[in-house]
Design an enzyme around this catalytic site. Sequence first.
Site, PDB file in Angstrom:
ATOM      1  N   LYS A  57     130.393   5.816  90.937  1.00 26.46           N
ATOM      2  CA  LYS A  57     130.831   7.153  90.536  1.00 26.46           C
ATOM      3  C   LYS A  57     130.288   7.601  89.184  1.00 26.46           C
ATOM      4  CE  LYS A  57     133.806   8.489  93.848  1.00 26.46           C
ATOM      5  NZ  LYS A  57     133.762   9.797  94.535  1.00 26.46           N
ATOM      6  N   SER A 108     141.512   9.181  92.461  1.00 19.97           N
ATOM      7  CA  SER A 108     142.401   8.032  92.603  1.00 19.97           C
ATOM      8  C   SER A 108     142.016   6.906  91.663  1.00 19.97           C
ATOM      9  CB  SER A 108     142.374   7.511  94.051  1.00 19.97           C
ATOM     10  OG  SER A 108     141.089   7.006  94.371  1.00 19.97           O
TER      11      SER A 108
END
Length: 322
Positions: free
Chosen positions: A56, A81
Amino acid sequence: MSDASPVSFDDVRAAAARLDGVAHRTPVLTSRTLDALVGAEVFVKCENFQRIGAFKFRGAYNAIAQLPAEQRAKGVAAYSSGNHAQATALAARELGTTAVILMPEDAPRSKREATAGYGAEVVTYDRYTQDRTALGEALAADRGLALIPPYDHPHVIAGQGTAALELLEETGELDALVVPVGGGGLIAGSGLTARALHPDTAVVGVEPEAGDDTKRSLDRGERVTVPVPRTIADGQALNTPGALTFPLNQRLVDAIALVSDEQIVRAMRFAFERLKIVLEPSGATPLAALMAGRLQGLPRRIGIIASGGNIDTRRFIELVSQ
């Protein structure tokens, strides 16, 4: 890809240049034991060794780096999350700005603590009763922040595609590229890269059985919403594909394989014992699909993206000792 596409392989190459010297060029592991087990030559792209422990960082940095200086100075917001939360927090710090992150109350403690540790302000919500997209958009608007979504953004997708670019630069042509699917950003970027470099490479996504929203959506030809998944793969606990990623993946993805939580744990254990790496559940789903024989017509040379390794010690022991 048509000229109308919001993101192209040229964007992936530009992202790779932007990330050069900033993101880690993560290793690609091989294992004779794994090859013998699945009957193919397997290349594991270890994004668990990426900064913040997951792929990410690539997309978050690529997106924030392209914000106008005036907007960047005001700060950014994100909802996640865990892994995109950490990625946005670190990328913001690296680029001299601040971040406010909306995280579910039940996000893994290690991910919440790491996000705060990178300097971000953490705001929580209930993922089962509240809409994180609406909350995130309202938060960003209220504070004048640039919203960096976890997958539905051209610059995020392009950044994620650099993991597949590095893998294919190292391995050459593969028969199949197997990628975890949450919101669809990683597989969209990976698919753009594979199609541009090796059009015959099959692009296969992997979802947990409890969260098969992308598979159902691709089967029906439209975005489908499922109940919020309850799965150990918290990074894939999404209930509908992205509005931007889904039409891309309709053109780029050849198949979706599903794996159970038990198969994910088996893959995590194998990765730890035989590959000597720690994978979080979402990062282990492509390996789980291979080990469970979920790929149709097993290809000869397979690349998989092990997308992350962010799991705290207690949870890891709890899962792999079952």
